[in-house]
Design an enzyme around this catalytic site. Structure first.
Site, PDB file in Angstrom:
ATOM      1  N   GLY A  44       0.827  -1.204   0.000  1.00  0.00           N
ATOM      2  CA  GLY A  44       0.000   0.000   0.000  1.00  0.00           C
ATOM      3  C   GLY A  44       0.859   1.252   0.000  1.00  0.00           C
ATOM      4  O   GLY A  44       2.081   1.193   0.169  1.00  0.00           O
ATOM      5  N   PHE A  80      -9.282  -5.966   2.656  1.00  0.00           N
ATOM      6  CA  PHE A  80      -8.571  -6.050   1.376  1.00  0.00           C
ATOM      7  C   PHE A  80      -7.155  -6.595   1.531  1.00  0.00           C
ATOM      8  O   PHE A  80      -6.541  -6.974   0.540  1.00  0.00           O
ATOM      9  CB  PHE A  80      -8.454  -4.657   0.731  1.00  0.00           C
ATOM     10  N   ALA A  81      -6.599  -6.533   2.759  1.00  0.00           N
ATOM     11  CA  ALA A  81      -5.176  -6.854   2.933  1.00  0.00           C
ATOM     12  C   ALA A  81      -4.915  -8.315   2.572  1.00  0.00           C
ATOM     13  O   ALA A  81      -5.380  -9.220   3.261  1.00  0.00           O
ATOM     14  CB  ALA A  81      -4.776  -6.595   4.384  1.00  0.00           C
ATOM     15  N   TYR A 148      -3.483 -19.060  -4.886  1.00  0.00           N
ATOM     16  CA  TYR A 148      -4.171 -17.792  -4.607  1.00  0.00           C
ATOM     17  C   TYR A 148      -5.679 -18.011  -4.497  1.00  0.00           C
ATOM     18  O   TYR A 148      -6.318 -17.634  -3.503  1.00  0.00           O
ATOM     19  CB  TYR A 148      -3.844 -16.773  -5.713  1.00  0.00           C
ATOM     20  N   ASN A 177     -11.702  -8.693 -13.363  1.00  0.00           N
ATOM     21  CA  ASN A 177     -10.443  -7.950 -13.555  1.00  0.00           C
ATOM     22  C   ASN A 177     -10.598  -6.484 -13.161  1.00  0.00           C
ATOM     23  O   ASN A 177     -11.098  -5.671 -13.947  1.00  0.00           O
ATOM     24  CB  ASN A 177      -9.978  -8.081 -15.000  1.00  0.00           C
ATOM     25  N   HIS A 196      -0.386  -6.400 -14.383  1.00  0.00           N
ATOM     26  CA  HIS A 196      -1.706  -6.400 -15.019  1.00  0.00           C
ATOM     27  C   HIS A 196      -1.679  -5.806 -16.421  1.00  0.00           C
ATOM     28  O   HIS A 196      -0.875  -4.935 -16.736  1.00  0.00           O
ATOM     29  CB  HIS A 196      -2.712  -5.670 -14.124  1.00  0.00           C
TER      30      HIS A 196
HETATM   31  N1  UFG Z   1      -1.599 -10.320 -20.330  1.00  0.00           N
HETATM   32  C1  UFG Z   1      -0.739 -10.234 -21.397  1.00  0.00           C
HETATM   33  N2  UFG Z   1       0.426  -9.536 -21.218  1.00  0.00           N
HETATM   34  C2  UFG Z   1       0.760  -8.933 -20.033  1.00  0.00           C
HETATM   35  C3  UFG Z   1      -0.135  -9.030 -18.954  1.00  0.00           C
HETATM   36  C4  UFG Z   1      -1.313  -9.740 -19.134  1.00  0.00           C
HETATM   37  O1  UFG Z   1      -1.006 -10.763 -22.478  1.00  0.00           O
HETATM   38  O2  UFG Z   1       1.852  -8.330 -19.937  1.00  0.00           O
HETATM   39  C5  UFG Z   1      -2.863 -11.061 -20.505  1.00  0.00           C
HETATM   40  C6  UFG Z   1      -3.013 -12.260 -19.575  1.00  0.00           C
HETATM   41  O3  UFG Z   1      -2.445 -13.411 -20.144  1.00  0.00           O
HETATM   42  C7  UFG Z   1      -4.525 -12.342 -19.421  1.00  0.00           C
HETATM   43  C8  UFG Z   1      -4.991 -10.884 -19.522  1.00  0.00           C
HETATM   44  O4  UFG Z   1      -3.923 -10.203 -20.159  1.00  0.00           O
HETATM   45  O5  UFG Z   1      -5.066 -13.054 -20.493  1.00  0.00           O
HETATM   46  C9  UFG Z   1      -5.261 -10.251 -18.182  1.00  0.00           C
HETATM   47  O6  UFG Z   1      -4.143 -10.485 -17.336  1.00  0.00           O
HETATM   48  P1  UFG Z   1      -3.979  -9.766 -15.933  1.00  0.00           P
HETATM   49  O7  UFG Z   1      -2.660 -10.210 -15.385  1.00  0.00           O
HETATM   50  O8  UFG Z   1      -4.219  -8.303 -16.055  1.00  0.00           O
HETATM   51  O9  UFG Z   1      -5.168 -10.345 -15.076  1.00  0.00           O
HETATM   52  P2  UFG Z   1      -5.587 -11.868 -14.798  1.00  0.00           P
HETATM   53  O10 UFG Z   1      -6.785 -12.123 -15.655  1.00  0.00           O
HETATM   54  O11 UFG Z   1      -4.464 -12.809 -14.899  1.00  0.00           O
HETATM   55  O12 UFG Z   1      -5.918 -11.788 -13.247  1.00  0.00           O
HETATM   56  C10 UFG Z   1      -7.178 -11.600 -12.809  1.00  0.00           C
HETATM   57  C11 UFG Z   1      -7.123 -10.989 -11.404  1.00  0.00           C
HETATM   58  C12 UFG Z   1      -6.644 -11.998 -10.388  1.00  0.00           C
HETATM   59  C13 UFG Z   1      -7.429 -13.278 -10.547  1.00  0.00           C
HETATM   60  C14 UFG Z   1      -7.294 -13.812 -11.952  1.00  0.00           C
HETATM   61  C15 UFG Z   1      -8.047 -15.115 -12.115  1.00  0.00           C
HETATM   62  O13 UFG Z   1      -6.276  -9.868 -11.369  1.00  0.00           O
HETATM   63  O14 UFG Z   1      -6.846 -11.502  -9.098  1.00  0.00           O
HETATM   64  O15 UFG Z   1      -7.828 -12.845 -12.833  1.00  0.00           O
HETATM   65  O16 UFG Z   1      -7.460 -15.851 -13.183  1.00  0.00           O
HETATM   66  F1  UFG Z   1      -6.934 -14.214  -9.697  1.00  0.00           F
END
Ligand code: UFG
Length: 339
Positions: A44, A80-81, A148, A177, A196
């Site tokens: 944070g 949230f922590a 997770y 997301n 992300h």
């Molecule tokens: N992605 C890329 N390149 C990057 C980053 C992400 O192609 O540099 C893609 C990932 O493969 C995914 C999409 O973009 O297909 C979204 O990825 P994020 O990392 O932004 O988010 P996630 O979908 O992996 O994560 C989310 C939540 C988590 C949760 C997860 C469940 O943030 O808390 O969905 O799968 F656990």
């Protein structure tokens, strides 16, 4: 229950200096609530809660938690922590169980001891694992595919028992997301490292970083993963509604939170290019381990039961708020080296 009245009582927000927590703190204060943030500042940011009472503490510190609940006359908690990286949880399950499960049990112990009976819990779409059907509703089976998701599900499964035995009622909100930033530009996303999609794509558009698409051979219309991006301010408003419902006597439950719109990685990259007017230079990479092909929510139940309506549904608006914050804050909150 006897105790502080609503006018003198505070809401404790653990992890309130983090990304989603800080947006919830802002929404609570705009509603006129008294808030105390409890955050160990490991992820944070102090400037994210400027002007808000902040207890720098760890959720494992039961005595500190109890003292904070008493001193601030807390009558509800938003929790949230937690650690939040799917990939890290695969490498360090012990750390994730300790932090996300043990840490939450410590908070619940303190709440039971101090007779604090309302909890809004941050859960995740990761509790579902690989979906069997989409959109994903609350009745979908829960079979996490990483530690997770398991840690969040373990807490979700414990919570109804706390309601029955101790009267501690809760709403678990399963975020899809989380994305975007405070429309006023005061708050935004600042993770280190940033993993992300939207902030990474924006950094690439700004020439600050490289960008790789994690797989374009999925069985989806354009070959990239489909996700459900939801504005962080819309998540925050859901927390307020959940707390209102608990105060009105609602029983413990869970809600899914997304916009219900399957959005591909390519859709996001096009939105970033539209909003920023810049190209996102990219390379195609392999699939990232643990990524389901398709994840999107039905939020019909929270809409129906709590009246939740998203205000920032448009992908371009989500990206635009993220872009404005990131462009104005190249170093995030900029205070990383002070602790
Ligand atoms: N992605 C890329 N390149 C990057 C980053 C992400 O192609 O540099 C893609 C990932 O493969 C995914 C999409 O973009 O297909 C979204 O990825 P994020 O990392 O932004 O988010 P996630 O979908 O992996 O994560 C989310 C939540 C988590 C949760 C997860 C469940 O943030 O808390 O969905 O799968 F656990």
């Amino acid at each position: 229950m006897s105790g502080p009245t609503a006018s003198t009582a505070s809401v404790l927000v653990t992890g309130g200096a983090g990304y989603i927590g800080s947006h919830a703190v802002k929404a609570l204060r705009q509603q006129g609530a008294q808030v105390v943030v409890y955050d160990n500042l490991s992820a944070g940011h102090r400037p994210a809660v400027a002007g808000v009472p902040l207890v720098e503490g760890d959720v494992h510190d039961g005595a500190r938690l109890r003292a904070t609940l008493r001193e601030h006359q807390v009558n509800a908690v938003m929790h949230f922590a937690a650690w939040l990286s799917v990939g890290d949880s695969v490498k360090d399950p012990a750390g994730y169980y300790r932090n996300n499960v043990f840490g939450t049990l410590s908070l619940l112990d303190a709440m039971v001891a101090e007779q604090v009976e309302h909890l809004v819990f941050s859960s995740t779409a990761a509790v579902f694992g690989n979906p069997e059907e989409t959109p994903i509703s609350e009745t979908h089976s829960t079979r996490p595919i990483n530690a997770y998701g398991e840690t969040k599900l373990a807490v979700e499964r414990a919570l109804p028992h706390y309601a029955r035995a101790y009267g501690l009622r809760s709403v678990a909100l399963r975020y899809f997301n989380a994305a975007g930033a405070d429309p006023d530009g005061e708050l935004g996303e600042d993770h280190a490292p940033e993993q992300h999609l939207i902030p990474r794509a924006i950094d690439a558009a700004l020439g600050r970083d490289t960008f790789q698409v994690f797989g374009d051979d999925y069985e989806t219309p354009d070959g990239t993963c489909l996700r459900d991006y939801i504005h962080v301010t819309d998540l925050a408003s859901a927390h307020l509604l959940a707390l209102d419902a608990l105060r009105a006597g609602a029983g413990s439950t869970q809600y899914n939170l997304g916009n219900g719109r399957p959005t591909s990685v390519r859709d996001v990259l096009e939105a970033v290019e539209r909003v920023t007017g810049r190209r996102v230079p990219l390379t195609m990479g392999p699939r990232r381990a643990g990524d389901p092909a398709v994840l999107y929510a039905s939020s019909a139940r929270i809409a129906r039961e709590l009246g939740w309506t998203p205000r920032f549904e448009s992908l371009d608006v989500i990206v635009e708020t993220a872009w404005r914050w990131r462009e104005a804050h190249p170093q995030g909150y900029g205070e990383k080296r002070t602790y």
